[in-house]
Design a protein around this motif. Structure first.
Motif, short mmCIF file in Angstrom:
data_model
loop_
_atom_site.label_atom_id
_atom_site.label_comp_id
_atom_site.label_asym_id
_atom_site.label_seq_id
_atom_site.Cartn_x
_atom_site.Cartn_y
_atom_site.Cartn_z
N TYR A 310 0.82 -1.20 0.00
CA TYR A 310 0.00 0.00 0.00
C TYR A 310 0.87 1.26 0.00
N ASN A 372 1.77 -0.84 7.89
CA ASN A 372 0.53 -0.10 8.15
C ASN A 372 0.78 1.36 8.51
N ARG A 373 1.74 1.63 9.46
CA ARG A 373 1.88 2.98 9.98
C ARG A 373 3.09 3.03 10.90
N ASN A 417 -3.15 -8.46 7.97
CA ASN A 417 -4.61 -8.30 7.96
C ASN A 417 -5.20 -9.60 7.42
N HIS A 458 -6.56 -8.72 12.71
CA HIS A 458 -5.44 -7.88 12.28
C HIS A 458 -4.46 -7.75 13.44
N THR A 607 -11.28 2.57 4.38
CA THR A 607 -10.60 1.29 4.18
C THR A 607 -9.11 1.55 4.08
N PHE A 608 -8.31 0.52 4.24
CA PHE A 608 -6.88 0.68 4.03
C PHE A 608 -6.60 1.13 2.60
N SER A 609 -7.36 0.59 1.63
CA SER A 609 -7.11 0.91 0.23
C SER A 609 -7.48 2.35 -0.10
N ASP A 613 -6.73 6.14 8.09
CA ASP A 613 -6.00 5.72 9.28
C ASP A 613 -6.59 4.41 9.78
N PRO A 614 -5.75 3.44 10.20
CA PRO A 614 -6.26 2.16 10.67
C PRO A 614 -7.27 2.26 11.80
N LEU A 617 -10.81 2.18 10.42
CA LEU A 617 -11.10 1.12 9.46
C LEU A 617 -12.56 0.69 9.52
N PRO A 764 -3.36 3.84 -1.76
CA PRO A 764 -3.57 4.21 -0.37
C PRO A 764 -2.62 5.30 0.15
#
Length: 785
Positions: A310, A372-373, A417, A458, A607-609, A613-614, A617, A764
């Motif tokens: 992503y 992710n972050r 995920n 996740h 969404t992540f896509s 931000d998670p 979600l 993303p």
């Protein structure tokens, strides 16, 4: 007739009304019923073809090229394979297709073979009113929107294979992380306008249906397609079938592999491997009897392993090398498996009545291990919007490996995920045809009971950047999401086609009742919701002089609310209008359509896509009133040449304007702070495509061109801000084929021959490129015995 007038007046009165009291997540019903054979669809011989029109191709020859024909063939029985009652169409033969009371397009098998594309994005760029957002350059997880509907993960489009919902969980989690390999399809159909009410749950934009290969009726059929090309690309595609009057079987398998065009810092694989296998069997009573019974069974298995991420690039890094991938994405990999089981029973009573029942179950499991972050500091979007800022600049350097992690907040959180989906149900459609005096009618009724669910697990583990290498910090693996969402829906529709002379009326109605549930295991909570929607529609067309048709329609658009949302979240609700005209004469088809979608409430989902931000979600957000309106134009032609040659082509253009009609601040990152008049994100104002080909029996050459205007990454108005918009894209593909024998063909395809590089998306996280210039050559062997 009076009921149709009342329905039309009611819809017009609702133009400024409230959204329906429905939050469901519903799916599209199959629309494939056997009917009487179409004797008008094919010319008797080449001589008859030439005699009928000596200047241009016949209308039926044009249909093989033209996207305006929405012919639908019963699953397991292609037009070339299925004799008798099972050669079916929904919209009729060539003359009837010209009279369609709405927008429907088709990409035929001939077009699919001409392009030899494995990416559905490249195929759909030739269809007006379809919006695409590239993500990985291969179309592994397409982002498709219709008439302004948000394209993220194709969640706002009803997706079907052979008339059955194909998404992993179309109600509970409509994001399409699975998509069938288009190389094994024999037809792609696009439905917009009033016809959309037959294919819910997503009816704002429309529906896509993918047709698979049918079981033969007349002996052995087999084919083999072997190809290879740039970036270690390879394809192996084979099918074999055998059938006769009452029984048939068919197996098909495809394996695609690609080394990837992106260059990972420090080295590593950025390619993918995909495999799809399908088997079908058919058993039926004699086709020449008045009553015919038929049973079809389809089994399928799919697998993917792709080293996709992503994570994109900063604009500066993109301009230096659009194929670069940061070392912080070196751990990223997606794997999924899917199984498919469908059983279909069809009863046909001459050309009077067809009834078809389908039982289906699809299981899908995916695990995407990816960055992710950061543990602390700015979000990914903040970093890429200000990559040279004080704090954001430091985190950007950690992403690229130019700086090491020195504080706990500098740790990169890499997680898996993992999601498990089930989609299952039963659907029934029936078509009754009759004639009263000069009025012909076909009444179609459909019903479906559907259940789907998603289980999310996740986790995240911390890594540090040390000397351009991701090194595990040693901290514990933390579960950040663990929940279960489910949906149960009951859907029904009725659609009537009333034909009287040149007039065609198509009133219809759809009803959705949806119960959703959501369990969050981390905070031990449960949410339930029961919602419903009723969606009327009406289309009409009138044909003059057998060469000119005017048409129009109006219908209620709807997109349901996912499980677990706040009670304040409303379904997406719109009133959609379209009107247009078609001209067809001796090999030339021209269509012009104007459309206007008036949203009472437009929604966005994190969404992540989509780059959210998670922590947000799966959260959905209301967007209030919005307008999406524009023009769709299409023209196709075929011109015979001396010595058995022909030249042909098609052009398509879409103009789309959009604006929010209210002011608000949204937690959905693509909306943000919205003012009246702001344009929707990822809806290009101008886009178009053109295809030209020339050839004869032994060879053919083609050229495809597409243009997609620059798009906003977030809602806004005025001049585009470079850091918040994509680049305009001009892409030209070329192909050629040579027939060595009646059974053996060589083909060659070159994509993006000008090597035009553009920022195709900023979702993303960061700038993402289109596919560079590449080529592939192969050999096809087909035979029948």
């Amino acid at each position: 007739m009076n009921a149709c007038v009342v329905l039309t007046l009611w819809l017009a009165a609702q133009a400024g009304g409230e959204s329906p009291g429905a939050d469901p997540d519903t799916s599209g019903d199959a629309d494939e019923q056997p009917a009487a054979p179409d004797d008008d669809d094919e010319p008797d011989s080449a001589a008859a073809w030439a005699d009928e029109f000596d200047d241009f191709a016949t209308e039926d020859e044009l249909d093989d090229l033209d996207l305006d024909a929405a012919e639908i063939v019963d699953e397991g029985a292609e037009a070339e394979d299925a004799p008798g009652q099972f050669t079916t169409t929904i919209v009729g033969n060539a003359a009837q297709r010209r009279r369609l009371a709405g927008s429907a397009h088709q990409v035929s098998e001939e077009q699919l073979e001409r392009g030899e594309h494995d990416d559905v994005h490249r195929i759909l760029k030739q269809v007006p009113g379809v919006y695409l957002r590239d993500e990985d350059g291969f179309g592994l997880r397409p982002n498709i929107g219709l008439r302004g509907a948000n394209s993220d993960r194709s969640a706002k489009v009803t997706l079907m294979e052979d008339g059955v919902l194909l998404g992993p969980a179309p109600y509970a989690a409509p994001a399409a992380y699975y998509f069938p390999l288009v190389t094994r399809m024999t037809r792609v159909e696009v439905f917009k306008g009033p016809a959309s009410i037959k294919y819910g749950p997503q009816t704002v934009g429309g529906a896509l249906n993918f047709r698979t290969r049918g079981v033969p009726y007349d002996g052995h059929r087999a084919g083999l397609d072997l190809a290879g090309g740039a970036y270690r690309a390879g394809k192996a595609h084979g099918h074999y079938g055998y059938g006769h009057d009452w029984f048939g079987v068919m197996v098909e398998g495809v394996h695609l592999t690609h080394g990837g065009f992106k260059q990972l810092d420090g080295g590593g694989d950025t390619g993918f491997q995909r495999t799809d296998v399908m088997a079908k069997a058919r058993l039926n009573t004699p086709l020449d009897e008045t009553f015919v019974h038929r049973l079809d069974v389809k089994l399928g298995y799919g697998h993917e392993r792709s080293n996709e991420t992503y994570l994109g690039l900063t604009d500066a890094d993109f301009r230096l090398n659009p194929n670069r991938r940061y070392v912080s994405s070196s751990q990223d990999q997606m794997q999924w498996d899917r199984t498919q089981l469908e059983a279909r029973y069809t009863f046909s009573w001459a050309d009077v009545l067809d009834v078809q029942t389908v039982l289906y179950r699809h299981d899908f499991h995916r695990a995407w291990h990816k960055l992710n972050r950061f543990r602390g500091g700015p979000t990914m979007n903040q970093i890429f919007r200000d990559p040279d800022g004080g704090q954001t600049g430091l985190y950007r350097q950690i992403l690229t490996g130019d700086a090491d992690s020195t504080l706990p907040s500098h740790a990169l959180l890499v997680g898996t995920n993992e999601r498990t989906y089930v989609s299952q149900g039963a659907q029934m459609t029936s078509n009754l045809r009759f004639r009263l005096w000069q009025v012909e009618q076909e009444i179609e009724v459909g019903m479906r009971l559907h259940q789907d669910q998603i289980d999310r697990l996740h986790d995240e583990s911390p890594y540090n950047m040390v000397r351009r290498t991701l090194v595990p910090e040693g901290g514990p693996r933390e579960v950040v999401v663990q929940n279960h969402g489910d949906a149960f829906s009951g859907a029904a529709y009725i659609h009537d086609s009333i034909s009287w002379g040149g007039l065609l009326l198509t009133p219809g109605f759809r009803f959705e009742l949806i119960r959703t549930g959501f369990d969050d295991y981390l905070d031990d909570s449960r949410q339930n919701a029961l919602r419903f929607a009723w969606l009327p529609g009406m289309g009409a067309s009138y044909t003059l002089f057998d060469m000119f048709t005017v048409f129009g329609g109006v219908h209620k658009g709807f997109s349901p609310v996912s499980p677990g949302q706040d009670p304040s979240v409303q379904p997406e609700d719109s009133l959609n209008f379209e009107s247009g005209a078609r001209f067809f004469r001796k090999g030339l088809d021209v269509e012009l359509i104007g459309f206007f979608n008036r949203y009472a409430n437009i929604t966005g989902e994190c969404t992540f896509s989509s780059g959210c931000d998670p922590d947000d979600l799966t959260t959905q957000f209301n967007g209030g009133e919005a307008w999406v309106y524009g023009l769709e134009a299409h023209a196709g032609w075929v011109q015979p040449l001396p010595w058995g040659m022909r030249v042909g082509g098609q052009v398509a253009y879409t103009l789309t304007l959009s604006q929010f009609r209210g002011e608000f601040v949204s937690g959905f990152d693509q909306f943000g702070r919205v003012e009246v008049g702001d344009q929707l994100p990822y809806v290009p104002i101008h886009q178009g495509g053109a295809q030209f080909y020339v050839g004869g029996r032994l060879w053919e050459a083609s050229l495809d061109a597409s243009y997609v205007g620059a798009m906003r990454d977030v809602a806004g108005q005025g001049e585009l801000v470079p850091i918040e918009s994509t680049d305009a894209q001009y892409v030209i593909d070329a192909g050629a084929s040579f027939l060595l024998t009646d059974d053996v063909k060589l083909y060659f395809r070159a994509d993006n021959i000008l090597n035009q590089r553009a920022i195709a998306s900023r979702r993303p996280f960061g700038a993402r490129p289109n596919k560079p210039m590449s080529f592939m050559g192969g050999i096809k062997i087909d035979f029948r015995r």
